[in-house]
Design a protein around this motif. Structure first.
Motif, PDB file in Angstrom:
ATOM      1  N   ALA A 107       0.722  -1.025   0.107  1.00  0.00           N
ATOM      2  CA  ALA A 107       0.043  -0.122  -0.234  1.00  0.00           C
ATOM      3  C   ALA A 107       0.906   1.037  -0.048  1.00  0.00           C
ATOM      4  O   ALA A 107       1.898   1.310   1.045  1.00  0.00           O
ATOM      5  N   VAL A 108       0.412   2.516  -0.692  1.00  0.00           N
ATOM      6  CA  VAL A 108       1.044   3.262  -0.477  1.00  0.00           C
ATOM      7  C   VAL A 108       0.081   4.136   0.449  1.00  0.00           C
ATOM      8  O   VAL A 108      -0.369   5.074   0.449  1.00  0.00           O
ATOM      9  N   PRO A 109       0.872   4.367   1.735  1.00  0.00           N
ATOM     10  CA  PRO A 109       0.558   4.850   2.745  1.00  0.00           C
ATOM     11  C   PRO A 109       0.425   6.748   2.087  1.00  0.00           C
ATOM     12  O   PRO A 109       0.026   7.131   1.743  1.00  0.00           O
ATOM     13  N   GLY A 110      -0.757   6.683   3.124  1.00  0.00           N
ATOM     14  CA  GLY A 110      -2.001   7.940   3.193  1.00  0.00           C
ATOM     15  C   GLY A 110      -2.158   7.923   2.054  1.00  0.00           C
ATOM     16  O   GLY A 110      -3.345   9.202   1.725  1.00  0.00           O
ATOM     17  N   THR A 111      -2.649   7.262   1.589  1.00  0.00           N
ATOM     18  CA  THR A 111      -3.519   7.266  -0.498  1.00  0.00           C
ATOM     19  C   THR A 111      -5.476   6.848   0.097  1.00  0.00           C
ATOM     20  O   THR A 111      -5.973   6.449  -0.544  1.00  0.00           O
ATOM     21  N   LYS A 112      -5.522   6.550   2.038  1.00  0.00           N
ATOM     22  CA  LYS A 112      -6.753   6.021   1.302  1.00  0.00           C
ATOM     23  C   LYS A 112      -8.500   7.215   1.281  1.00  0.00           C
ATOM     24  O   LYS A 112      -7.681   8.265   1.120  1.00  0.00           O
ATOM     25  N   GLY A 113      -9.100   6.486  -0.115  1.00  0.00           N
ATOM     26  CA  GLY A 113     -10.038   7.604  -0.687  1.00  0.00           C
ATOM     27  C   GLY A 113      -9.062   7.702  -1.867  1.00  0.00           C
ATOM     28  O   GLY A 113      -9.936   8.471  -2.531  1.00  0.00           O
ATOM     29  N   ALA A 114      -8.112   7.837  -2.428  1.00  0.00           N
ATOM     30  CA  ALA A 114      -7.674   8.276  -3.946  1.00  0.00           C
ATOM     31  C   ALA A 114      -7.943   7.276  -5.131  1.00  0.00           C
ATOM     32  O   ALA A 114      -8.242   6.157  -4.711  1.00  0.00           O
ATOM     33  N   SER A 115      -7.207   8.281  -5.836  1.00  0.00           N
ATOM     34  CA  SER A 115      -7.301   6.963  -7.065  1.00  0.00           C
ATOM     35  C   SER A 115      -6.720   8.142  -8.654  1.00  0.00           C
ATOM     36  O   SER A 115      -5.736   8.887  -8.371  1.00  0.00           O
ATOM     37  N   ASP A 116      -7.076   7.577  -9.613  1.00  0.00           N
ATOM     38  CA  ASP A 116      -6.185   7.997 -10.366  1.00  0.00           C
ATOM     39  C   ASP A 116      -4.390   7.937 -10.302  1.00  0.00           C
ATOM     40  O   ASP A 116      -3.596   9.144 -10.389  1.00  0.00           O
ATOM     41  N   PRO A 117      -3.680   7.190  -9.937  1.00  0.00           N
ATOM     42  CA  PRO A 117      -1.987   6.510  -9.786  1.00  0.00           C
ATOM     43  C   PRO A 117      -1.552   7.843 -10.800  1.00  0.00           C
ATOM     44  O   PRO A 117      -1.879   6.855 -11.658  1.00  0.00           O
ATOM     45  N   ALA A 118      -0.440   7.621 -10.490  1.00  0.00           N
ATOM     46  CA  ALA A 118       0.468   8.605 -11.970  1.00  0.00           C
ATOM     47  C   ALA A 118       1.819   8.242 -11.966  1.00  0.00           C
ATOM     48  O   ALA A 118       2.237   9.200 -10.611  1.00  0.00           O
ATOM     49  N   TRP A 119       2.920   7.498 -12.374  1.00  0.00           N
ATOM     50  CA  TRP A 119       4.096   6.859 -11.675  1.00  0.00           C
ATOM     51  C   TRP A 119       4.968   8.374 -12.761  1.00  0.00           C
ATOM     52  O   TRP A 119       5.177   8.834 -13.501  1.00  0.00           O
ATOM     53  N   SER A 120       6.095   8.757 -11.677  1.00  0.00           N
ATOM     54  CA  SER A 120       6.805   9.660 -12.160  1.00  0.00           C
ATOM     55  C   SER A 120       7.938   9.167 -12.709  1.00  0.00           C
ATOM     56  O   SER A 120       8.341   7.924 -12.365  1.00  0.00           O
ATOM     57  N   PRO A 121       8.496  10.016 -13.657  1.00  0.00           N
ATOM     58  CA  PRO A 121       9.521   9.310 -14.342  1.00  0.00           C
ATOM     59  C   PRO A 121      10.856   9.084 -13.848  1.00  0.00           C
ATOM     60  O   PRO A 121      10.794   8.279 -14.618  1.00  0.00           O
ATOM     61  N   ASP A 122      11.279   9.710 -12.727  1.00  0.00           N
ATOM     62  CA  ASP A 122      12.180   9.033 -11.763  1.00  0.00           C
ATOM     63  C   ASP A 122      11.896   7.519 -11.451  1.00  0.00           C
ATOM     64  O   ASP A 122      12.505   7.069 -10.437  1.00  0.00           O
ATOM     65  N   GLY A 123      10.207   7.086 -10.982  1.00  0.00           N
ATOM     66  CA  GLY A 123      10.217   5.662 -11.086  1.00  0.00           C
ATOM     67  C   GLY A 123      10.403   6.788  -8.913  1.00  0.00           C
ATOM     68  O   GLY A 123       9.893   4.889  -8.663  1.00  0.00           O
ATOM     69  N   LYS A 124       9.998   7.882  -8.659  1.00  0.00           N
ATOM     70  CA  LYS A 124      10.230   7.621  -6.584  1.00  0.00           C
ATOM     71  C   LYS A 124       9.653   8.451  -5.918  1.00  0.00           C
ATOM     72  O   LYS A 124       9.331   7.520  -4.839  1.00  0.00           O
ATOM     73  N   ARG A 125       8.218   8.371  -7.191  1.00  0.00           N
ATOM     74  CA  ARG A 125       6.834   8.720  -6.761  1.00  0.00           C
ATOM     75  C   ARG A 125       5.764   8.601  -7.202  1.00  0.00           C
ATOM     76  O   ARG A 125       5.796   8.313  -8.680  1.00  0.00           O
ATOM     77  N   ILE A 126       4.606   8.994  -6.621  1.00  0.00           N
ATOM     78  CA  ILE A 126       3.727   8.658  -7.342  1.00  0.00           C
ATOM     79  C   ILE A 126       2.668   9.945  -7.880  1.00  0.00           C
ATOM     80  O   ILE A 126       2.011  10.321  -6.607  1.00  0.00           O
ATOM     81  N   ALA A 127       1.962  10.568  -8.363  1.00  0.00           N
ATOM     82  CA  ALA A 127       0.792  11.747  -8.050  1.00  0.00           C
ATOM     83  C   ALA A 127      -0.192  10.513  -8.533  1.00  0.00           C
ATOM     84  O   ALA A 127      -0.316  10.121  -8.544  1.00  0.00           O
TER      85      ALA A 127
END
Length: 231
Positions: A37-57
């Motif tokens: 699980a990505v912490p703190g994303t309860k209720g979230a949608s539309d994941p988008a992985w950053s080009p460097d692979g380190k972050r998700i918007a």
């Protein structure tokens, strides 16, 4: 809402709980293991992985609206990027990782494409305020694809440069085209095409960025949605 990691070894996606509520964003290896699980994303949608692979918007509810957030994969606290009374969703990264584009839906029922610079949080409209624009995807060739409900009453695929110039339509069906996803070389898009009724089947199609070579990929009586092209 699957989204490939840049190295093609993981997928981020939205998971629903047993009661039907959004449990949050999770990641897993494409082999099927390593579910996290990505912490703190309860209720979230539309994941988008950053080009460097380190972050998700992603888009996350704040009250009755959604705002855009970015979280590190390693569990560092998420950063809230937008603070408006509008509904912000469908983030997509620029190739250099310095910007996000997303859809902003206002209280009048319109939605436009907005660009935000991550270093300053400065926001710039990409499409007009009277538009009905949804489901953005930013290509490696620095073009943004999106779905627009235009004067025909149908959703069609459009392309635009990040500065708002070069707007043009690439599909013209009397059905609804949505959720475009760029091929890694920026030459083609995969997208969902369906009718105006929820009961109508929705299929995956391919089209070249110039609007030619339209090809239907799936043909069963189903709803095939939100495809994401592997890097």
């Amino acid at each position: 809402m699957p989204n490939w990691s840049p190295d093609g070894k993981h997928v981020a996606f939205v998971r629903y709980g047993s009661g039907g509520a959004v449990d949050g964003i999770w990641t897993m290896k494409t082999t099927g293991g390593g579910l996290k699980a990505v912490p703190g994303t309860k209720g979230a949608s539309d994941p988008a992985w950053s080009p460097d692979g380190k972050r998700i918007a992603y888009a996350k509810p704040v009250g009755t609206q959604r705002e855009i957030y970015v979280a590190d994969i390693d569990g560092s606290p998420a950063v809230r990027l937008t603070h408006t009374a509008a509904d912000d969703l469908h983030p997509t990264w620029s190739p250099d990782g310095k910007y996000l584009a997303f859809n902003r839906a206002d209280t009048s029922g319109h939605s436009r494409v907005i660009r935000i610079r991550l270093s300053t949080l400065a926001q710039t409209p990409v499409t007009g305020s009277g538009s009905h624009d949804w489901t953005t995807d930013w290509s490696h060739g620095n073009r943004i694809a999106f779905s627009r409900v235009d004067s025909s009453g149908f959703a069609r695929l459009y392309l635009v440069r990040p500065d708002g110039t070069g707007l043009h339509r690439i599909t013209a069906s009397r059905r609804n085209d949505k959720n475009p996803s760029w091929s890694p070389d920026g030459n083609r898009l995969v997208f969902t095409r369906g009718g105006g009724d929820d009961a109508d089947p929705e299929h995956l199609y391919l089209v070249r960025a110039d609007g030619t070579a339209l090809t239907q990929l799936t043909k069963t009586d189903s709803h095939d949605l939100e495809a994401d092209w592997r890097p």
